[in-house]
Every structure is written in structure tokens, then in C-alpha cells.
Write an enzyme that holds these catalytic residues in place. Structure first.
Site, PDB file in Angstrom:
ATOM      1  N   ASP A   1       0.875  -1.177   0.000  1.00 22.15           N
ATOM      2  CA  ASP A   1       0.000   0.000   0.000  1.00 22.15           C
ATOM      3  C   ASP A   1       0.911   1.226   0.000  1.00 22.15           C
ATOM      4  O   ASP A   1       1.844   1.304   0.802  1.00 22.15           O
ATOM      5  CB  ASP A   1      -0.892  -0.020   1.247  1.00 22.15           C
ATOM      6  CG  ASP A   1      -1.995   1.011   1.207  1.00 22.15           C
ATOM      7  OD1 ASP A   1      -1.705   2.190   0.925  1.00 22.15           O
ATOM      8  OD2 ASP A   1      -3.146   0.647   1.482  1.00 22.15           O
ATOM      9  N   ILE A   2       0.683   2.176  -0.893  1.00 17.75           N
ATOM     10  CA  ILE A   2       1.557   3.357  -0.953  1.00 17.75           C
ATOM     11  C   ILE A   2       1.217   4.393   0.113  1.00 17.75           C
ATOM     12  O   ILE A   2       1.938   5.380   0.271  1.00 17.75           O
ATOM     13  CB  ILE A   2       1.580   4.009  -2.351  1.00 17.75           C
ATOM     14  CG1 ILE A   2       0.192   4.458  -2.786  1.00 17.75           C
ATOM     15  CG2 ILE A   2       2.228   3.079  -3.367  1.00 17.75           C
ATOM     16  CD1 ILE A   2       0.203   5.382  -3.984  1.00 17.75           C
TER      17      ILE A   2
ATOM     18  N   HIS B   1     -10.174  -6.069  -2.789  1.00 21.49           N
ATOM     19  CA  HIS B   1      -8.834  -6.162  -2.217  1.00 21.49           C
ATOM     20  C   HIS B   1      -8.889  -6.401  -0.716  1.00 21.49           C
ATOM     21  O   HIS B   1      -9.855  -6.050  -0.055  1.00 21.49           O
ATOM     22  CB  HIS B   1      -7.996  -4.917  -2.536  1.00 21.49           C
ATOM     23  CG  HIS B   1      -8.570  -3.614  -2.098  1.00 21.49           C
ATOM     24  ND1 HIS B   1      -9.642  -3.013  -2.722  1.00 21.49           N
ATOM     25  CD2 HIS B   1      -8.217  -2.793  -1.089  1.00 21.49           C
ATOM     26  CE1 HIS B   1      -9.917  -1.861  -2.114  1.00 21.49           C
ATOM     27  NE2 HIS B   1      -9.073  -1.705  -1.110  1.00 21.49           N
TER      28      HIS B   1
ATOM     29  N   HIS C   1      -6.586  -5.818   2.770  1.00 22.94           N
ATOM     30  CA  HIS C   1      -5.454  -5.169   3.427  1.00 22.94           C
ATOM     31  C   HIS C   1      -4.871  -6.161   4.419  1.00 22.94           C
ATOM     32  O   HIS C   1      -5.598  -6.721   5.247  1.00 22.94           O
ATOM     33  CB  HIS C   1      -5.909  -3.940   4.221  1.00 22.94           C
ATOM     34  CG  HIS C   1      -6.413  -2.810   3.395  1.00 22.94           C
ATOM     35  ND1 HIS C   1      -5.614  -1.750   3.030  1.00 22.94           N
ATOM     36  CD2 HIS C   1      -7.635  -2.562   2.873  1.00 22.94           C
ATOM     37  CE1 HIS C   1      -6.325  -0.887   2.321  1.00 22.94           C
ATOM     38  NE2 HIS C   1      -7.564  -1.372   2.210  1.00 22.94           N
TER      39      HIS C   1
END
Length: 130
Positions: free
Chosen positions: A29-30, A93, A95
Site C-alpha cells: 500500500d503506498i 482487495h 489489506h
């Protein structure tokens, strides 16, 4: 139009890839909550995770488990938390977030600002632990 995650998978947008197989893709994750915060996505473009077939949903979680175990090795933590929110990008998605305490999973927490070198090092550490 392809989602940003589909464009990342296709190599059109750079990412810090952690793992990949024929059906799933994992990358950092950016805007991470903590070092090691990773996203697991299906290559199939599906908005809502529960619209995946039962088989693909199960396989996605098995893939996520492999990535989570690698995160644990690379970033010692009490657990790797899992969150499915799915509102920010219309592509299913998961996390995966290494946590010491439950509050490490609060998405309202400030995000880390990491350099390109830090991201590369984190991705390599997780990938090497697979």
C-alpha cells in the site's frame, strides 16, 4: 476503463510487488498504516469481494495467508490483521497489516511517509520470506 489495480497488475503503473500467481497479486500500500501494509487483489476485475466465486474467494484467502506469513517473518508482530473495506478503489482487495495492537488497524491513523528505497526494502523483505 480499467481500475488502478488492474493497471498496476498490467504493469502500466509501477508498484512495490510482493507476490503474484496466476490469479492474485500482492503489493505494498503506498499509503501504509505501518511498515509491511500490503494489498492482495484478484487479477480478475471485480468491485465487490463477495461477488467473487466461492472458489476464487477461498483461493484469494489462501494466497493472502501465504503473504501474511511472509509479512510476519519480515516484520515481527503479534498478528497480521486483515481488513476488507473496498470503497476507495472499485476492485476487490484485502489489506494485510502487521499489528502490535488493534489500534494499528485504524484507517483514520496518520499514514507513513516512506522513501522509494524504504518501500523497495520492505517489498524485498516480504518477498524473501515467501
Amino acid at each position: 476503463m480499467a481500475t488502478i489495480f488492474s493497471r498496476i497488475i498490467a504493469g502500466e503503473i509501477p508498484c512495490y510487488k510482493v507476490a503474484e500467481n496466476e490469479k492474485f497479486f500482492a503489493f505494498l500500500d503506498i499509503n501504509p498504516l505501518v511498515k509491511g501494509h500490503t494489498l492482495v487483489v484478484p487479477k480478475q476485475e471485480v468491485d465487490y469481494i463477495f461477488d467473487l466465486s466461492d472458489e476464487d474467494l477461498a483461493a484469494m484467502h489462501v494466497f493472502a495467508k501465504q503473504v501474511a506469513r511472509a509479512i510476519e517473518k519480515a516484520f515481527p508482530c503479534r498478528k497480521v490483521g486483515e481488513a476488507v473495506i473496498g470503497l476507495e478503489v472499485p476492485h476487490a482487495h484485502i489489506h494485510l497489516i502487521p499489528i502490535q495492537k488493534e489500534s494499528d488497524m485504524l484507517f483514520s491513523n496518520p499514514k507513513l511517509k516512506l522513501s522509494d528505497e524504504e518501500f523497495k526494502s520492505i517489498a524485498q523483505a516480504i518477498n524473501s520470506s515467501l
